[in-house]
Design a protein around this motif. Structure first.
Motif, PDB file in Angstrom:
ATOM      1  N   VAL A 704       0.862  -1.185   0.000  1.00 50.02           N
ATOM      2  CA  VAL A 704       0.000   0.000   0.000  1.00 50.02           C
ATOM      3  C   VAL A 704       0.896   1.233   0.000  1.00 50.02           C
ATOM      4  N   GLY A 705       0.561   2.197  -0.842  1.00 52.04           N
ATOM      5  CA  GLY A 705       1.308   3.452  -0.901  1.00 52.04           C
ATOM      6  C   GLY A 705       0.687   4.364  -1.941  1.00 52.04           C
ATOM      7  N   PHE A 706       1.342   5.472  -2.230  1.00 49.37           N
ATOM      8  CA  PHE A 706       0.902   6.393  -3.277  1.00 49.37           C
ATOM      9  C   PHE A 706       1.733   6.160  -4.526  1.00 49.37           C
ATOM     10  N   ASP A 707       1.135   6.405  -5.701  1.00 48.87           N
ATOM     11  CA  ASP A 707       1.885   6.242  -6.952  1.00 48.87           C
ATOM     12  C   ASP A 707       3.083   7.184  -6.997  1.00 48.87           C
ATOM     13  N   GLN A 708       2.879   8.408  -6.575  1.00 44.25           N
ATOM     14  CA  GLN A 708       3.990   9.339  -6.412  1.00 44.25           C
ATOM     15  C   GLN A 708       4.336   9.329  -4.930  1.00 44.25           C
ATOM     16  N   PRO A 709       5.455   8.699  -4.561  1.00 47.40           N
ATOM     17  CA  PRO A 709       5.719   8.412  -3.146  1.00 47.40           C
ATOM     18  C   PRO A 709       5.567   9.635  -2.241  1.00 47.40           C
ATOM     19  N   GLU A 710       4.736   9.475  -1.234  1.00 42.27           N
ATOM     20  CA  GLU A 710       4.570  10.458  -0.170  1.00 42.27           C
ATOM     21  C   GLU A 710       4.134   9.715   1.081  1.00 42.27           C
ATOM     22  N   SER A 711       4.229  10.359   2.203  1.00 41.03           N
ATOM     23  CA  SER A 711       3.937   9.694   3.472  1.00 41.03           C
ATOM     24  C   SER A 711       2.459   9.330   3.588  1.00 41.03           C
ATOM     25  N   LEU A 712       2.219   8.121   4.055  1.00 45.46           N
ATOM     26  CA  LEU A 712       0.858   7.692   4.343  1.00 45.46           C
ATOM     27  C   LEU A 712       0.366   8.248   5.672  1.00 45.46           C
ATOM     28  N   GLY A 713       1.264   8.803   6.468  1.00 43.50           N
ATOM     29  CA  GLY A 713       0.899   9.329   7.770  1.00 43.50           C
ATOM     30  C   GLY A 713       1.822   8.782   8.844  1.00 43.50           C
ATOM     31  N   ARG A 714       2.049   9.583   9.870  1.00 45.54           N
ATOM     32  CA  ARG A 714       3.044   9.215  10.879  1.00 45.54           C
ATOM     33  C   ARG A 714       2.637   7.983  11.679  1.00 45.54           C
ATOM     34  N   HIS A 715       1.351   7.658  11.702  1.00 45.08           N
ATOM     35  CA  HIS A 715       0.907   6.504  12.482  1.00 45.08           C
ATOM     36  C   HIS A 715       0.505   5.332  11.596  1.00 45.08           C
ATOM     37  N   GLU A 716       0.940   5.343  10.339  1.00 45.66           N
ATOM     38  CA  GLU A 716       0.578   4.275   9.408  1.00 45.66           C
ATOM     39  C   GLU A 716       1.796   3.373   9.159  1.00 45.66           C
ATOM     40  N   PHE A 717       1.583   2.071   9.362  1.00 51.02           N
ATOM     41  CA  PHE A 717       2.659   1.091   9.215  1.00 51.02           C
ATOM     42  C   PHE A 717       2.126  -0.135   8.477  1.00 51.02           C
ATOM     43  N   GLY A 718       3.041  -1.017   8.136  1.00 46.79           N
ATOM     44  CA  GLY A 718       2.628  -2.257   7.490  1.00 46.79           C
ATOM     45  C   GLY A 718       1.614  -3.028   8.315  1.00 46.79           C
ATOM     46  N   GLY A 719       1.743  -2.949   9.641  1.00 47.17           N
ATOM     47  CA  GLY A 719       0.871  -3.710  10.519  1.00 47.17           C
ATOM     48  C   GLY A 719      -0.553  -3.198  10.609  1.00 47.17           C
ATOM     49  N   ASN A 720      -0.811  -1.936  10.227  1.00 46.92           N
ATOM     50  CA  ASN A 720      -2.191  -1.445  10.293  1.00 46.92           C
ATOM     51  C   ASN A 720      -2.717  -0.940   8.953  1.00 46.92           C
ATOM     52  N   VAL A 721      -1.899  -1.008   7.893  1.00 45.53           N
ATOM     53  CA  VAL A 721      -2.364  -0.622   6.557  1.00 45.53           C
ATOM     54  C   VAL A 721      -2.415  -1.840   5.631  1.00 45.53           C
ATOM     55  N   ALA A 722      -1.276  -2.510   5.459  1.00 46.10           N
ATOM     56  CA  ALA A 722      -1.222  -3.654   4.546  1.00 46.10           C
ATOM     57  C   ALA A 722      -1.747  -4.935   5.190  1.00 46.10           C
ATOM     58  N   LEU A 723      -1.435  -5.135   6.479  1.00 44.92           N
ATOM     59  CA  LEU A 723      -1.823  -6.380   7.146  1.00 44.92           C
ATOM     60  C   LEU A 723      -3.336  -6.618   7.162  1.00 44.92           C
ATOM     61  N   PRO A 724      -4.188  -5.616   7.419  1.00 43.82           N
ATOM     62  CA  PRO A 724      -5.638  -5.893   7.385  1.00 43.82           C
ATOM     63  C   PRO A 724      -6.120  -6.399   6.028  1.00 43.82           C
ATOM     64  N   ILE A 725      -5.539  -5.890   4.950  1.00 45.98           N
ATOM     65  CA  ILE A 725      -5.905  -6.387   3.619  1.00 45.98           C
ATOM     66  C   ILE A 725      -5.509  -7.847   3.490  1.00 45.98           C
ATOM     67  N   TRP A 726      -4.291  -8.159   3.905  1.00 47.10           N
ATOM     68  CA  TRP A 726      -3.795  -9.541   3.868  1.00 47.10           C
ATOM     69  C   TRP A 726      -4.684 -10.441   4.716  1.00 47.10           C
ATOM     70  N   MET A 727      -5.082  -9.980   5.870  1.00 49.18           N
ATOM     71  CA  MET A 727      -5.896 -10.799   6.776  1.00 49.18           C
ATOM     72  C   MET A 727      -7.259 -11.110   6.173  1.00 49.18           C
ATOM     73  N   GLN A 728      -7.921 -10.106   5.595  1.00 48.69           N
ATOM     74  CA  GLN A 728      -9.239 -10.368   5.008  1.00 48.69           C
ATOM     75  C   GLN A 728      -9.132 -11.390   3.892  1.00 48.69           C
ATOM     76  N   TYR A 729      -8.099 -11.231   3.059  1.00 46.96           N
ATOM     77  CA  TYR A 729      -7.937 -12.162   1.943  1.00 46.96           C
ATOM     78  C   TYR A 729      -7.586 -13.566   2.434  1.00 46.96           C
ATOM     79  N   MET A 730      -6.552 -13.677   3.269  1.00 47.86           N
ATOM     80  CA  MET A 730      -6.114 -14.997   3.719  1.00 47.86           C
ATOM     81  C   MET A 730      -7.157 -15.659   4.613  1.00 47.86           C
ATOM     82  N   GLY A 731      -7.890 -14.874   5.375  1.00 42.56           N
ATOM     83  CA  GLY A 731      -8.946 -15.446   6.195  1.00 42.56           C
ATOM     84  C   GLY A 731      -9.980 -16.154   5.353  1.00 42.56           C
ATOM     85  N   SER A 732     -10.321 -15.547   4.196  1.00 41.75           N
ATOM     86  CA  SER A 732     -11.284 -16.174   3.297  1.00 41.75           C
ATOM     87  C   SER A 732     -10.659 -17.352   2.555  1.00 41.75           C
TER      88      SER A 732
END
Length: 806
Positions: A704-732
């Motif tokens: 997860v990111g922007f096409d033109q790289p910029e910050s997703l936010g100071r409190h955004e990390f792999g564990g709360n941005v990308a991981l939920p997507i992975w969890m929904q998919y793998m859970g199913s």
């Protein structure tokens, strides 16, 4: 008598002249006539069709929409309608209807212009397959001669089959089956009598009698055909009256895919063009991909939901446009110019109330959006700040605002906006590399840039497992201690010193590799890479399929700074999931010809335990492509090369399971499975966030990111941005499936370890735990180290500690 004799001989002369003229024309034209036998093997242009592994249509490519039918598949009602409209004497003539030709000649003499060609269906087959549409006597004579030849060599059924599959019927539809799909969205066999008559009226003039463009003319033509069918005895009075009373209900049906996988379709299309050139669009190839429709649908939903959740955490950017003071009709015209993007429908606010807002959608309906679904919409200021919470719907929207809505399964509407951030998801079968699901962005309509295979971004800490794997091959173990302490690097080529740090800016001192990995300690990774050597590490990680030229030859490699695509990352991770084998991702499983012959069947390198005898689908003739050059025999299944020790893969899986059990991926514990392993990744300023994870059945990577790289936010990390997507998919994906852990390979030893020293623990050692080792890398006990060695003394495998300052 003289007059009678003159008239007699004059008539004889005329007849002879006509006979000689016709004979001369035949002798002149016959050498250039094409062989009718070619019609038996004619290859009609059929579009390229892409399907999922379970047979669902993903996409269709090609200018001509055509689905050829056999004669026995053509409904008798349609045949009767067609003969009534085009050639009611078809069963009796021999290719040419003399009465029709004489009638056409009379019209020519009377008006001086060609009104009709007097053509039979057989003559039209001759024209459509062999001739042009030029209006000339020579072409007409050629058409007549060809029709006579066709009738001698083909049956009436064969002629009709050729005709109904070739004719152009408007809106890019060629043949009656394609026309039925285009105008009614059904097969020709599912149409009513009136609908069949409408299609039967199109060959005369597809544009003039098009039911979408000219419904009145189309209705007149349809009713005339129905009347002819009644007169010829094909239908009774009741059927006629029912059919003529039926309204014209045709509209343009775009070929709707059964599965939304446009990025996959584009990958398959490009590969087919690479194989067959422009013929890929016309030869009727049927391509079956490796995509599982259930998993693909879940991947689509996971990416969409994950991006919307992230987007709403950062506030509302306002309406896409404003159209106040417009009428309802003007709003509807405006909505026609705005497409649905990623399932988010455009709508215009018509009324704002305390309970929410009323919106008008593209179909003209007014529906409600509840205030509960709008409370998230704090004004967006930046990725790190938002305005005050709204108190009423009027704080969020105004009448005339163009907004986006998402329709939930219960029919209610959610207030949303098109996310600016993008995402990619790749899910592979680690046993052979089959792509199970792939999403290249939020919406293909918005952008066909496939981020899954084209976007090179820094993987961050999700790259660390490759460095740890290299260290395990150098003699390190999960219990090895490495110092998690500040470190400074000086270099003459650098303007200032490099002071890498952990994301929390804390230091834990000597720490075991297992803990360092699940806590994602940057300084440990750097020291580890420094200890094993950059050249060694680069050569090692290229085994996983990464291009050597893309790997930076400096210590930043330990922090995941190379530019890699999600596909490359997922492909590399499969070696941990499958016991150390290198597989190659592939999307095309097989290619079939228009006749169902197997032209290509994938034979990817497989993990030995996954190799099974491939079964040929019933009734499919296989043309082998993977054959031996020596004897022409089909090659056996290819075996994937072993790139790392299976014990290395097993230990890495154990360490990556701890990332989920007690590390940065703890959120995945919600899936309540004990067979999951994975790693988060977050780059500087949170410009890129990742999660890669797996069990023995699936390896899935999310970015997860922007096409033109910029910050997703100071409190955004792999564990709360990308991981939920992975969890929904793998859970199913794993729902209802038993846990699937890799088998323990030979040569693995389990020992009780002192958590302080990383050495074999004597009885009674507090906090001792069991650790995995390769048999040759088991650590010594404190007694073996000799007297005077303090408990907790860390010694790396090469007996020398890395320097802290350069």
């Amino acid at each position: 008598m003289r007059l009678l004799k003159f008239l007699w001989w004059f008539c004889i002369g005329i007849i002879c002249s006509v006979f000689l003229g016709l004979s001369g024309t035949f002798l002149y034209l016959s050498p250039s006539l094409p062989s009718v036998e070619a019609l038996r093997n004619v290859q009609l242009q059929i579009p390229l069709r892409i399907y999922s592994a379970d047979g669902k249509l993903i996409a269709e490519f090609g200018e001509m929409r055509r689905s050829p039918l056999r004669f026995d598949q053509i409904p008798p009602d349609f045949i009767h309608a067609l003969l009534s409209a085009e050639d009611d004497n078809f069963a009796n003539h021999y290719g040419v209807d003399v009465k029709s030709l004489m009638r056409a000649a009379g019209q020519l003499v009377k008006t001086g212009h060609i009104q009709t060609g007097g053509s039979t269906i057989t003559m039209q087959v001759a024209k459509n397959y062999f001739l042009t549409s030029e209006r000339s006597f020579s072409r007409k004579f050629t058409e007549i001669l060809l029709a006579l030849q066709i009738e001698r060599q083909l049956s009436k059924d064969e002629i009709l089959q050729l005709y109904v599959n070739k004719i152009y019927l408007g809106n890019r539809a060629y043949g009656i089956e394609a026309a039925a799909q285009v105008y009614y969205g059904k097969s020709i066999n599912e149409l009513t009598l009136a609908q069949k008559a409408m299609i039967a009226g199109l060959p005369k003039a597809p544009s003039r009698y098009n039911p979408i463009v000219n419904p009145e003319r189309s209705k007149e033509r349809r009713n005339w055909i129905l009347e002819r069918m009644l007169k010829l005895g094909y239908i009774n009075q009741a059927a006629y009256e029912t059919a003529v009373a039926e309204p014209i209900d045709a509209y343009h049906h775009v070929a709707t895919p059964e599965l939304a996988a446009p990025y996959v379709a584009e990958m398959a299309r490009a590969e087919m063009v690479g194989r067959y050139g422009s013929d890929a669009y016309t030869e009727g190839f049927r391509v079956t991909t490796t995509i599982d429709s259930r998993l693909q649908n879940e991947a689509n939903a996971s990416v969409r939901n994950g991006l919307i959740d992230y987007d709403q955490r950062h506030g509302y950017r306002g309406p896409e446009a404003r159209y106040p003071n417009q009428s309802r009709d003007e709003w509807l015209k405006t909505l026609e110019t705005h497409r649905t993007i990623g399932g988010l429908e455009p709508a215009i606010v018509t009324q704002v109330e305390k309970s929410g807002a009323l919106v008008i959608t593209r179909d003209g309906k007014e529906e409600a959006v509840a205030w509960e679904n709008m409370k998230w919409a704090r004004p967006y200021i930046s990725s790190n700040s938002m305005g005050p919470r709204p108190n009423t719907p009027s704080d969020v929207v105004k009448v005339g605002d163009l907004i986006r809505i998402l329709r939930d399964t219960d029919g209610s509407l959610r207030f949303v906006q098109v996310p600016k951030a993008q995402s990619a998801l790749v899910s592979l079968n680690p046993q052979d590399g089959a792509i199970q699901a792939l999403v290249g962005g939020f919406s293909f309509e918005q952008s066909n840039y496939n981020r899954a295979v084209q976007a090179r971004r820094q993987p961050g800490s999700s790259f660390k497992p490759f460095i740890y794997s290299a260290a395990l091959d150098k003699g390190y173990t999960p219990a090895s201690l490495v110092n998690d302490a500040p470190i400074v690097f000086m270099d003459s080529s650098m303007d200032e010193a490099w002071r890498p740090k952990n994301d929390t800016n804390t230091f834990l001192g000597p720490i075991r590799l297992r803990e360092a990995l699940y806590r994602s300690r940057n300084l440990v990774s750097i020291r580890l890479l420094q200890a094993i050597g950059i050249d060694y590490a680069i050569n090692y990680v290229t085994r996983f399929g990464f291009e050597k030229d893309l790997l930076p030859r400096n210590l930043s490699l330990a922090l995941g700074t190379p530019g890699l695509t999600p596909m490359e990352v997922a492909s590399g991770w499969t070696a941990f999931a499958n016991g150390g084998y290198k597989i190659t991702p592939y999307v095309i499983a097989r290619i079939e010809s228009r006749d169902g012959q197997m032209l290509y069947q994938a034979n990817p390198p497989r993990v030995p335990s996954a190799i099974k005898t491939a079964e040929t689908p019933p009734g499919v003739q296989i043309i082998p492509t993977n054959v031996s050059a020596q004897n022409g025999d089909t090659q056996p299944p290819a075996i994937a090369p072993q790139i790392i020790d299976p014990r290395n893969a097993y230990i890495m899986t154990s360490m990556l399971q701890d990332v989920i059990k007690r590390g940065t991926g703890r959120r995945a514990l919600e899936l309540k499975r004990g067979d999951l392993a994975g790693k988060t990744g977050t780059t500087n300023e949170s410009k890129d966030t990742w999660f890669s994870g797996y069990n023995t059945d699936y390896v899935t990577t999310v970015w997860v990111g922007f096409d033109q790289p910029e910050s997703l936010g100071r409190h955004e990390f792999g564990g709360n941005v990308a991981l939920p997507i992975w969890m929904q998919y793998m859970g199913s994906a794993l729902e209802g499936k038993p846990e699937h852990l890799p088998p323990e390979p030979d040569g693995i030893v389990t020992l009780r370890i002192d958590p302080v020293s990383g050495r074999a623990a004597p009885p009674g050692t507090p906090g001792a735990y069991f650790e995995l080792f390769k048999s040759e890398d088991t650590p010594p006990s404190m007694e073996e180290l000799g007297p005077g060695t303090a408990p907790g003394t860390p010694l790396p495998p090469n007996e020398s500690a890395p320097m802290d300052l350069f």
